[in-house]
Design an enzyme around this catalytic site. Sequence first.
Site, PDB file in Angstrom:
ATOM      1  CD  GLU A 216      -6.359   3.100  -1.043  1.00  0.00           C
ATOM      2  OE1 GLU A 216      -5.244   2.378  -0.268  1.00  0.00           O
ATOM      3  OE2 GLU A 216      -6.084   3.349  -0.201  1.00  0.00           O
TER       4      GLU A 216
ATOM      5  CG  HIS B 250      -9.705   6.600   3.491  1.00  0.00           C
ATOM      6  ND1 HIS B 250      -9.182   7.132   3.050  1.00  0.00           N
ATOM      7  CD2 HIS B 250      -9.161   5.605   3.037  1.00  0.00           C
ATOM      8  CE1 HIS B 250      -7.744   6.767   2.108  1.00  0.00           C
ATOM      9  NE2 HIS B 250      -7.637   6.028   2.576  1.00  0.00           N
TER      10      HIS B 250
ATOM     11  CG  ASP C 289      -1.911   0.714   1.107  1.00  0.00           C
ATOM     12  OD1 ASP C 289      -2.017   2.063   0.601  1.00  0.00           O
ATOM     13  OD2 ASP C 289      -2.760   0.582   1.452  1.00  0.00           O
TER      14      ASP C 289
ATOM     15  CG  ASP D 248      -4.445   5.676   0.391  1.00  0.00           C
ATOM     16  OD1 ASP D 248      -3.850   4.554   0.020  1.00  0.00           O
ATOM     17  OD2 ASP D 248      -5.489   5.934   1.274  1.00  0.00           O
TER      18      ASP D 248
ATOM     19  CD  GLU E  86      -8.262   1.932   1.882  1.00  0.00           C
ATOM     20  OE1 GLU E  86      -7.316   0.629   1.564  1.00  0.00           O
ATOM     21  OE2 GLU E  86      -8.256   3.004   2.000  1.00  0.00           O
TER      22      GLU E  86
ATOM     23  CG  HIS F 153      -8.760   7.303   6.681  1.00  0.00           C
ATOM     24  ND1 HIS F 153      -9.133   6.763   6.511  1.00  0.00           N
ATOM     25  CD2 HIS F 153      -7.075   7.097   7.325  1.00  0.00           C
ATOM     26  CE1 HIS F 153      -8.669   4.989   5.670  1.00  0.00           C
ATOM     27  NE2 HIS F 153      -7.920   5.326   5.739  1.00  0.00           N
TER      28      HIS F 153
HETATM   29 MN    MN Z   1      -3.608   2.794   0.748  1.00  0.00          MN
HETATM   30 MN    MN Z   2      -6.620   4.320   1.921  1.00  0.00          MN
END
Ligand code: MN
Ligand code: MN
Length: 309
Positions: free
Chosen positions: A287, A156, A85, A96, A190, A164
């Site tokens: 994601e 998010h 990630d 992200d 995600e 977030h």
């Molecule tokens: Mn992530």
């Molecule tokens: Mn994330």
Amino acid sequence: MDEEVVRKYLRAGEIAEKVKARALREVRPGDKILDVVTSLENYIRELGAEPAFPVNISIDNEAAHRTAYIDDVGTVPEESVVKIDIGVHVDGYIADTAITISFSDKYGDLVEATREALDRALKAIKPGIRASDIGAVIEKVIKSRGFKPVRNLSGHSLAEYTIHAGETIPNYRDPLNFNRLTLGSAYAIEPFASTGRGIVHEEKRINIYSIRRYTKCEELPEDQIIKEVFKKVRTLPFSERWFPELIIVVGGVSRLREIFKNLSSSGCLTAYPVLSDTPGSRVAQFEETVLLLKDGSVLVTTQRDVIPT
Ligand code: MN
Ligand code: MN
């Protein structure tokens, strides 16, 4: 969202895409996880951006929030299911993105189901759609392939220097989530799929923290540490690996870990413990980051093939 901001998101996305491609090419069983995360984070910096959080490498039943300790001797196990990630920010605007690499033939379906869930969710996204309807798409794909969506992990909204930003996009139909996606916002979608319970729990291991309150912790003796951290990463998540000078100042990494732990107990830091499903289970994650532009179009910043040039 003005043009300059969109440009920064796109730049972050482009860099994240390159880092993700390198992870796919290079991560192999037997690699030291410390080398993996360090090399990917350095690559982000080489490309002219900063990590928005420590590169996560979560293995098998670990779903999220594992990164290497500064003295980590762990390696990528044979036959493992590895989630990488990656967060990249350009002036606080964050891309992200995550992938799963399975080194076992047994979990190809799990990985594919998760990828498909994300692809279908991305196709469904439009301004005004209920977050819960995206969750329903994800849930349906994952369940139809015989797996469980992880219910207590979610997508998010994103904001400047904030990963977030308050809104969640569930990975199942959540009748209590009344939120709708809005024009001019950034979101990370995600899905996580699991062969276990579809619920993650907190492990004792904590690899990642972020500053929660800056001003109210000024009277503590650890004030100087918070100041140093804030100078480097503001309120974004960080790893002890990024503060070798603090390790020396406090007299060793165990002491620094103790301080971080205490600061999170006193509410100055947020701790992100490793999140895992049941032992023996396997979790996959994909994601991407999307922008809902004012003209109603959806831009996936972390998939260059869908970015108009
Ligand atoms: Mn992530
Ligand atoms: Mn994330």
